[in-house]
Design an enzyme around this catalytic site. Structure first.
Site, PDB file in Angstrom:
ATOM      1  N   TYR A 171       0.937  -0.952   0.016  1.00 16.64           N
ATOM      2  CA  TYR A 171      -0.035  -0.074   0.002  1.00 16.64           C
ATOM      3  C   TYR A 171       0.905   1.203   0.006  1.00 16.64           C
ATOM      4  O   TYR A 171       0.603   2.271  -0.970  1.00 16.64           O
ATOM      5  CB  TYR A 171      -0.843   0.118   1.199  1.00 16.64           C
ATOM      6  CG  TYR A 171      -2.034   1.074   1.108  1.00 16.64           C
ATOM      7  CD1 TYR A 171      -3.161   1.048   0.469  1.00 16.64           C
ATOM      8  CD2 TYR A 171      -1.661   2.084   2.278  1.00 16.64           C
ATOM      9  CE1 TYR A 171      -3.919   2.018   0.405  1.00 16.64           C
ATOM     10  CE2 TYR A 171      -2.904   2.900   2.319  1.00 16.64           C
ATOM     11  CZ  TYR A 171      -3.942   2.928   1.428  1.00 16.64           C
ATOM     12  OH  TYR A 171      -4.910   4.098   1.305  1.00 16.64           O
ATOM     13  N   LYS A 175       1.091   4.003  -2.904  1.00 17.45           N
ATOM     14  CA  LYS A 175       0.567   5.589  -2.466  1.00 17.45           C
ATOM     15  C   LYS A 175       1.810   6.488  -2.709  1.00 17.45           C
ATOM     16  O   LYS A 175       1.518   7.640  -2.889  1.00 17.45           O
ATOM     17  CB  LYS A 175      -0.060   5.604  -1.179  1.00 17.45           C
ATOM     18  CG  LYS A 175      -1.333   4.884  -1.139  1.00 17.45           C
ATOM     19  CD  LYS A 175      -2.726   5.483  -1.930  1.00 17.45           C
ATOM     20  CE  LYS A 175      -3.839   4.587  -1.915  1.00 17.45           C
ATOM     21  NZ  LYS A 175      -5.021   5.524  -2.626  1.00 17.45           N
TER      22      LYS A 175
HETATM   23  N1  LIG Z   1     -10.471   5.191   4.354  1.00 16.05           N
HETATM   24  C1  LIG Z   1      -9.396   5.487   4.857  1.00 16.05           C
HETATM   25  O1  LIG Z   1      -9.081   5.242   6.009  1.00 16.05           O
HETATM   26  C2  LIG Z   1      -8.289   5.966   3.817  1.00 16.05           C
HETATM   27  C3  LIG Z   1      -6.984   6.397   4.239  1.00 16.05           C
HETATM   28  C4  LIG Z   1      -6.331   6.910   3.442  1.00 16.05           C
HETATM   29  C5  LIG Z   1      -6.566   6.754   2.008  1.00 16.05           C
HETATM   30  N2  LIG Z   1      -7.615   6.434   1.398  1.00 16.05           N
HETATM   31  C6  LIG Z   1      -7.636   6.250   0.270  1.00 16.05           C
HETATM   32  O2  LIG Z   1      -9.041   6.998  -0.376  1.00 16.05           O
HETATM   33  C7  LIG Z   1      -9.565   6.035  -1.468  1.00 16.05           C
HETATM   34  C8  LIG Z   1     -10.846   5.948  -1.229  1.00 16.05           C
HETATM   35  O3  LIG Z   1     -10.940   4.964  -0.318  1.00 16.05           O
HETATM   36  P1  LIG Z   1     -12.420   4.571   0.658  1.00 16.05           P
HETATM   37  O4  LIG Z   1     -12.018   4.362   1.985  1.00 16.05           O
HETATM   38  O5  LIG Z   1     -13.283   5.387   0.196  1.00 16.05           O
HETATM   39  O6  LIG Z   1     -12.408   3.028   0.239  1.00 16.05           O
HETATM   40  P2  LIG Z   1     -13.878   2.150  -0.312  1.00 16.05           P
HETATM   41  O7  LIG Z   1     -13.304   0.713  -0.326  1.00 16.05           O
HETATM   42  O8  LIG Z   1     -15.062   2.588   0.310  1.00 16.05           O
HETATM   43  O9  LIG Z   1     -14.148   2.585  -1.940  1.00 16.05           O
HETATM   44  C9  LIG Z   1     -13.018   2.625  -2.895  1.00 16.05           C
HETATM   45  C10 LIG Z   1     -13.802   2.156  -4.058  1.00 16.05           C
HETATM   46  O10 LIG Z   1     -12.976   1.753  -5.195  1.00 16.05           O
HETATM   47  C11 LIG Z   1     -13.720   0.887  -6.152  1.00 16.05           C
HETATM   48  N3  LIG Z   1     -12.573  -0.071  -6.689  1.00 16.05           N
HETATM   49  C12 LIG Z   1     -11.916  -0.806  -6.432  1.00 16.05           C
HETATM   50  N4  LIG Z   1     -11.067  -1.583  -7.394  1.00 16.05           N
HETATM   51  C13 LIG Z   1     -11.602  -0.898  -8.445  1.00 16.05           C
HETATM   52  C14 LIG Z   1     -11.044  -0.975  -9.837  1.00 16.05           C
HETATM   53  N5  LIG Z   1     -10.504  -1.806 -10.297  1.00 16.05           N
HETATM   54  N6  LIG Z   1     -11.794  -0.138 -10.675  1.00 16.05           N
HETATM   55  C15 LIG Z   1     -12.816   0.645 -10.371  1.00 16.05           C
HETATM   56  N7  LIG Z   1     -13.026   0.764  -9.033  1.00 16.05           N
HETATM   57  C16 LIG Z   1     -12.532  -0.010  -8.273  1.00 16.05           C
HETATM   58  C17 LIG Z   1     -14.468   0.108  -4.843  1.00 16.05           C
HETATM   59  O11 LIG Z   1     -15.510  -0.695  -5.756  1.00 16.05           O
HETATM   60  C18 LIG Z   1     -14.822   1.032  -4.088  1.00 16.05           C
HETATM   61  O12 LIG Z   1     -16.369   1.675  -4.582  1.00 16.05           O
HETATM   62  C19 LIG Z   1      -8.665   5.121  -1.636  1.00 16.05           C
HETATM   63  O13 LIG Z   1      -7.565   5.481  -2.686  1.00 16.05           O
HETATM   64  C20 LIG Z   1      -7.781   4.738  -0.517  1.00 16.05           C
HETATM   65  O14 LIG Z   1      -6.547   4.174  -0.537  1.00 16.05           O
HETATM   66  C21 LIG Z   1      -8.728   5.835   2.628  1.00 16.05           C
END
Ligand SMILES: NC(=O)c1ccc[n+]([C@@H]2O[C@H](COP(=O)([O-])OP(=O)(O)OC[C@H]3O[C@@H](n4cnc5c(N)ncnc54)[C@H](O)[C@@H]3O)[C@@H](O)[C@H]2O)c1
Length: 271
Positions: A171, A175
């Site tokens: 990860y 990132k």
């Molecule tokens: N939630 C956290 O704590 C957090 C922290 C830091 C960074 N992030 C980043 O924020 C972003 C959103 O995360 P989130 O927490 O909303 O996650 P989430 O799992 O709720 O949403 C991620 C979405 O990506 C979609 N997805 C996965 N693989 C895919 C693909 N191959 N093609 C198209 N869509 C695809 C999933 O279906 C989902 O709708 C991500 O990049 C994550 O790394 C999240």
């Protein structure tokens, strides 16, 4: 605040909250695209219900960000329907808390790079290709005119783009690379008046976080304590920052790493 046509991701978590925020703040058009097509349809339905612009139109599409043609098709669809794409938000990502490097799975590493890294590259490339063909927008501000450019791109990166937490090498690598792609694109396309920024969330309450902490619920408390605000964040707190970056209010913010993490990356544990 927002009256433009947007392409935004996705069906879940931060992407879904962003789609709904665009709808609430008056966007004219939206494409919600996700590999989870029923999820995209559900988010589109909710966006329609929450939209404040009477002319609001929303579409739900299936996209797999591991496939450049699939991403290009979504942008071609948006151009066909809306004639331009003012905003592009990529919040696709996967994350699993696993193991130190010696015990980590190479398959997990590859899949994470394909989605989190290539996905950001493909999304940025497709968005830039469209935006370069659009005329820049200039609007009359309160006292003077303001150039808001050809379009605005936000790639959702992570605190893991700037700090290397153990047990998630795949990860962190994905990132750090996503941030590098975003910053490179900002340097390449600023002169073309395309604004490109990275939004780095800390721990945010989403399905991704749920899955991440599922094996070890104590991690959630550790994450909350790691922020100096002492809590996990809410998706709307990230969505509002994304809207700021793409809106007129963010017209001079470019090439930035905007950290929305309750102070986690800035924290000095034990002091
Ligand atoms: N939630 C956290 O704590 C957090 C922290 C830091 C960074 N992030 C980043 O924020 C972003 C959103 O995360 P989130 O927490 O909303 O996650 P989430 O799992 O709720 O949403 C991620 C979405 O990506 C979609 N997805 C996965 N693989 C895919 C693909 N191959 N093609 C198209 N869509 C695809 C999933 O279906 C989902 O709708 C991500 O990049 C994550 O790394 C999240």
């Amino acid at each position: 605040m927002v009256s433009k046509k947007a392409y935004t991701a996705q069906a879940s978590g931060i992407g879904r909250a962003t789609a709904l925020a665009y709808a609430r703040y008056g966007a004219l058009g939206l494409v919600v695209a996700d590999v989870d097509e029923p999820g995209a349809q559900e988010a589109a339905k909710e966006a329609k219900q929450q939209a404040t612009n009477p002319d609001f139109t929303v579409y739900a599409l299936c996209v797999d960000v591991r496939d450049f043609q699939s991403v290009e098709k979504v942008f071609a669809f948006a151009v066909d329907k809306f004639k331009r794409v003012d905003y592009s938000v990529n919040s696709v990502g996967i994350a699993f808390a696993k193991a130190f490097i010696a015990d980590n799975s190479l398959d997990l590493y590859d899949n994470t790079q394909n989605i989190n890294t290539k996905g950001v590259l493909y999304h940025t490339k497709a968005a830039v290709e469209v935006m370069l063909k659009q005329d820049p927008v200039v609007i009359q501000g309160h006292d003077r005119v303001r150039t808001i450019g050809r379009g605005s791109i936000v790639n959702v990166c992570s605190d893991a783009s700037i700090i290397a937490t153990p047990s998630q090498v795949e990860y962190n690598a994905s990132k750090f690379a996503a941030l590098a792609i975003t910053k490179t694109a900002a340097n390449e396309y600023g002169a073309s008046q395309i604004r490109i920024n990275a939004l780095c969330p800390g721990p945010i309450e989403t399905p991704l976080l749920e899955r991440y902490v599922a094996a070890n619920p104590a991690i959630r408390d550790k994450l909350a304590v790691g922020t100096t605000l002492g809590r996990v964040g809410d998706v709307d707190e990230v969505a509002d920052s994304i809207l700021f970056l793409t809106s007129t209010a963010g017209s001079f913010v470019h090439g930035s790493t905007v950290v929305v993490d309750g102070g986690l990356a800035n924290n000095v544990p034990g002091l």
